[in-house]
Design an enzyme around this catalytic site. Structure first.
Site, PDB file in Angstrom:
ATOM      1  N   ALA A  37     -73.479 -55.404  27.520  1.00 34.90           N
ATOM      2  CA  ALA A  37     -74.927 -55.583  27.604  1.00 34.90           C
ATOM      3  C   ALA A  37     -75.344 -56.417  26.393  1.00 34.90           C
ATOM      4  O   ALA A  37     -74.658 -56.418  25.363  1.00 34.90           O
ATOM      5  CB  ALA A  37     -75.605 -54.224  27.577  1.00 34.90           C
ATOM      6  N   GLY A  76     -70.733 -52.978  28.967  1.00 37.60           N
ATOM      7  CA  GLY A  76     -71.345 -53.194  30.280  1.00 37.60           C
ATOM      8  C   GLY A  76     -70.546 -54.175  31.134  1.00 37.60           C
ATOM      9  O   GLY A  76     -70.628 -54.132  32.364  1.00 37.60           O
ATOM     10  N   GLU A 136     -67.938 -52.130  32.722  1.00 34.38           N
ATOM     11  CA  GLU A 136     -68.618 -51.278  33.709  1.00 34.38           C
ATOM     12  C   GLU A 136     -69.022 -52.085  34.945  1.00 34.38           C
ATOM     13  O   GLU A 136     -68.928 -51.594  36.072  1.00 34.38           O
ATOM     14  CB  GLU A 136     -69.843 -50.629  33.049  1.00 34.38           C
ATOM     15  CG  GLU A 136     -69.432 -49.656  31.949  1.00 34.38           C
ATOM     16  CD  GLU A 136     -70.611 -49.160  31.128  1.00 34.38           C
ATOM     17  OE1 GLU A 136     -71.309 -49.999  30.514  1.00 34.38           O
ATOM     18  OE2 GLU A 136     -70.841 -47.947  31.089  1.00 34.38           O
ATOM     19  N   GLU A 184     -68.785 -49.409  22.796  1.00 31.02           N
ATOM     20  CA  GLU A 184     -70.159 -49.023  22.415  1.00 31.02           C
ATOM     21  C   GLU A 184     -70.189 -48.081  21.222  1.00 31.02           C
ATOM     22  O   GLU A 184     -71.147 -48.065  20.454  1.00 31.02           O
ATOM     23  CB  GLU A 184     -70.864 -48.357  23.608  1.00 31.02           C
ATOM     24  CG  GLU A 184     -71.199 -49.290  24.765  1.00 31.02           C
ATOM     25  CD  GLU A 184     -70.109 -49.380  25.819  1.00 31.02           C
ATOM     26  OE1 GLU A 184     -68.929 -49.038  25.530  1.00 31.02           O
ATOM     27  OE2 GLU A 184     -70.440 -49.785  26.945  1.00 31.02           O
TER      28      GLU A 184
HETATM   29  N1  CO8 Z   1     -74.582 -59.135  23.223  1.00 32.58           N
HETATM   30  C1  CO8 Z   1     -75.187 -60.226  22.693  1.00 32.58           C
HETATM   31  N2  CO8 Z   1     -74.519 -61.295  22.231  1.00 32.58           N
HETATM   32  C2  CO8 Z   1     -73.183 -61.250  22.263  1.00 32.58           C
HETATM   33  C3  CO8 Z   1     -72.478 -60.135  22.783  1.00 32.58           C
HETATM   34  C4  CO8 Z   1     -73.237 -59.051  23.291  1.00 32.58           C
HETATM   35  N3  CO8 Z   1     -72.670 -57.974  23.851  1.00 32.58           N
HETATM   36  N4  CO8 Z   1     -71.138 -60.374  22.685  1.00 32.58           N
HETATM   37  C5  CO8 Z   1     -71.025 -61.594  22.107  1.00 32.58           C
HETATM   38  N5  CO8 Z   1     -72.236 -62.122  21.862  1.00 32.58           N
HETATM   39  C6  CO8 Z   1     -72.565 -63.419  21.248  1.00 32.58           C
HETATM   40  C7  CO8 Z   1     -72.311 -63.385  19.757  1.00 32.58           C
HETATM   41  O1  CO8 Z   1     -73.417 -62.821  19.080  1.00 32.58           O
HETATM   42  C8  CO8 Z   1     -72.125 -64.862  19.459  1.00 32.58           C
HETATM   43  O2  CO8 Z   1     -73.389 -65.485  19.426  1.00 32.58           O
HETATM   44  P1  CO8 Z   1     -73.822 -66.364  18.110  1.00 32.58           P
HETATM   45  O3  CO8 Z   1     -72.832 -67.499  18.118  1.00 32.58           O
HETATM   46  O4  CO8 Z   1     -75.210 -66.768  18.428  1.00 32.58           O
HETATM   47  O5  CO8 Z   1     -73.646 -65.479  16.944  1.00 32.58           O
HETATM   48  C9  CO8 Z   1     -71.413 -65.379  20.707  1.00 32.58           C
HETATM   49  O6  CO8 Z   1     -71.676 -64.413  21.732  1.00 32.58           O
HETATM   50  C10 CO8 Z   1     -69.899 -65.478  20.523  1.00 32.58           C
HETATM   51  O7  CO8 Z   1     -69.430 -64.234  20.079  1.00 32.58           O
HETATM   52  P2  CO8 Z   1     -68.532 -64.064  18.751  1.00 32.58           P
HETATM   53  O8  CO8 Z   1     -68.843 -65.137  17.770  1.00 32.58           O
HETATM   54  O9  CO8 Z   1     -68.687 -62.658  18.289  1.00 32.58           O
HETATM   55  O10 CO8 Z   1     -67.106 -64.322  19.376  1.00 32.58           O
HETATM   56  P3  CO8 Z   1     -65.688 -63.754  18.845  1.00 32.58           P
HETATM   57  O11 CO8 Z   1     -64.661 -64.487  19.636  1.00 32.58           O
HETATM   58  O12 CO8 Z   1     -65.618 -63.772  17.374  1.00 32.58           O
HETATM   59  O13 CO8 Z   1     -65.701 -62.194  19.293  1.00 32.58           O
HETATM   60  C11 CO8 Z   1     -66.068 -60.364  20.805  1.00 32.58           C
HETATM   61  C12 CO8 Z   1     -65.713 -61.851  20.657  1.00 32.58           C
HETATM   62  C13 CO8 Z   1     -64.939 -59.501  20.261  1.00 32.58           C
HETATM   63  C14 CO8 Z   1     -66.234 -60.093  22.315  1.00 32.58           C
HETATM   64  C15 CO8 Z   1     -67.380 -60.061  20.045  1.00 32.58           C
HETATM   65  O14 CO8 Z   1     -68.352 -61.000  20.440  1.00 32.58           O
HETATM   66  C16 CO8 Z   1     -67.945 -58.683  20.296  1.00 32.58           C
HETATM   67  O15 CO8 Z   1     -67.451 -57.712  19.739  1.00 32.58           O
HETATM   68  N6  CO8 Z   1     -68.999 -58.601  21.142  1.00 32.58           N
HETATM   69  C17 CO8 Z   1     -69.695 -57.352  21.389  1.00 32.58           C
HETATM   70  C18 CO8 Z   1     -68.892 -56.438  22.300  1.00 32.58           C
HETATM   71  C19 CO8 Z   1     -69.634 -55.144  22.503  1.00 32.58           C
HETATM   72  O16 CO8 Z   1     -69.888 -54.380  21.590  1.00 32.58           O
HETATM   73  N7  CO8 Z   1     -70.015 -54.841  23.769  1.00 32.58           N
HETATM   74  C20 CO8 Z   1     -70.749 -53.651  24.116  1.00 32.58           C
HETATM   75  C21 CO8 Z   1     -72.227 -53.930  24.107  1.00 32.58           C
HETATM   76  S1  CO8 Z   1     -73.225 -52.485  24.403  1.00 32.58           S
HETATM   77  C22 CO8 Z   1     -73.072 -52.216  26.068  1.00 32.58           C
HETATM   78  O17 CO8 Z   1     -72.439 -52.950  26.770  1.00 32.58           O
HETATM   79  C23 CO8 Z   1     -73.787 -51.028  26.614  1.00 32.58           C
HETATM   80  C24 CO8 Z   1     -73.806 -50.996  28.150  1.00 32.58           C
HETATM   81  C25 CO8 Z   1     -74.803 -50.010  28.681  1.00 32.58           C
HETATM   82  C26 CO8 Z   1     -76.228 -50.556  28.681  1.00 32.58           C
HETATM   83  C27 CO8 Z   1     -77.129 -49.857  29.680  1.00 32.58           C
HETATM   84  C28 CO8 Z   1     -77.685 -48.599  29.154  1.00 32.58           C
HETATM   85  C29 CO8 Z   1     -78.345 -47.729  30.214  1.00 32.58           C
END
Ligand code: CO8
Length: 258
Positions: A65, A109, A112, A132
């Site tokens: 998400a 997400g 999921e 998460e």
């Molecule tokens: N949300 C927003 N932006 C994101 C997300 C995300 N989940 N994942 C990546 N991005 C963005 C980064 O912020 C970055 O943007 P910017 O260049 O503007 O900073 C761009 O995508 C590229 O990402 P990275 O530079 O971080 O790329 P890397 O190759 O270094 O890393 C990863 C890749 C490992 C995937 C890393 O981006 C990461 O850890 N992302 C987050 C993963 C995460 O925590 N996911 C869970 C999110 S919470 C969730 O899904 C809850 C679901 C339930 C919601 C509904 C509730 C009822």
């Protein structure tokens, strides 16, 4: 129809939906989920579409998400909007088969969303996770329930509590994905599987999906009884006569969905 966050392509009787927010690794925001609902509505309303493939990019199916959209929300906002509830229910309610074709990250997400599809084909680069916990939260689109049913308690707890990722080989061993294909063949293989499904009786396909899904919701004896009744009911359809006649006459069946 043109979308801001999706690319939808028709491949004969298969609709290919690509998540398209490359700047955010296809993170799921409200806009994307609203458009995905619209794309599913369009595919379900089109009798020419018999199967769907949902995919992302080579780098990410979806990295979760959208954290930036969620981070400042209040409890009242999350609760009153039933945040992502309607979108999750819409995907779950799709009666046409959906194959998730996953390459790269399928996290939070994103994992999921893949599990909401009927089955998952993974590229060898796929990585699945429910990270998460690292954000001080938890899965919220069914991860604690569906991952546990798919891979068992021990592995689900490990993934959800440590936030670690599974690679494609581990995901296949654990039963999360149906098969692994080379990264450059992912969409082609998923489209091939989808074309095979699209050539079957759409009525039989729908009933088979209902029954496999029921295996997670009901007792064995109730599920088996339901299966037998639905098997009987298939004999009301022309497609059953066509399928069996085609076998006997050594020709390809022409299923019309009636
Ligand atoms: N949300 C927003 N932006 C994101 C997300 C995300 N989940 N994942 C990546 N991005 C963005 C980064 O912020 C970055 O943007 P910017 O260049 O503007 O900073 C761009 O995508 C590229 O990402 P990275 O530079 O971080 O790329 P890397 O190759 O270094 O890393 C990863 C890749 C490992 C995937 C890393 O981006 C990461 O850890 N992302 C987050 C993963 C995460 O925590 N996911 C869970 C999110 S919470 C969730 O899904 C809850 C679901 C339930 C919601 C509904 C509730 C009822």
């Amino acid at each position: 129809m043109a979308y801001e966050t999706l690319i939808v392509e028709a491949h004969d009787a298969v609709a290919l939906i690509r998540l398209n927010r490359p700047e955010a690794l296809n993170a799921l925001n409200s806009r994307l989920l609203e458009e995905l609902g619209q794309a599913l509505d369009a595919a379900e309303a089109d009798p020419g579409v018999r199967c769907l493939v949902l995919t992302g990019s080579e780098r990410a199916f979806a990295a979760g998400a959208d954290i930036k959209e969620m981070s400042d929300k209040s409890y009242a906002e999350m609760f009153s909007a039933d945040f992502f509830g309607p979108a999750a229910r819409r995907i779950e309610a799709c009666r046409k088969p959906i194959i998730a074709a996953v390459s790269g990250y399928a996290l939070g997400g994103g994992c999921e969303l893949a599990m909401l599809c009927d089955f998952i084909i993974a590229s060898e680069t796929a990585r699945f996770g429910q990270p998460e916990i690292n954000l001080g939260v938890m899965p919220g689109i069914g991860g604690t329930q569906r991952l546990t049913r798919l891979v068992g308690k021990s592995k689900a707890m490990d993934m959800i509590l440590t936030g670690r990722m599974m690679d494609a080989a581990e995901a296949e061993r654990a039963g999360l994905v149906s098969r692994i294909v080379p990264a450059d063949r992912l969409v082609a293989e998923a489209l091939e599987a989808a074309a095979k499904i699209a050539g079957q009786s759409p009525l039989a396909v729908m009933m088979n999906i209902e029954l496999v899904d029921a295996a997670y919701e009901t007792t064995l004896s109730a599920g088996v009884a339901m299966e037998r009744r639905l098997f009987h009911s298939l004999f009301a359809f022309e497609d059953q006569k066509e399928g069996m006649a085609a076998f006997i006459e050594k020709r390809k069946p022409d299923f019309r969905g009636r």
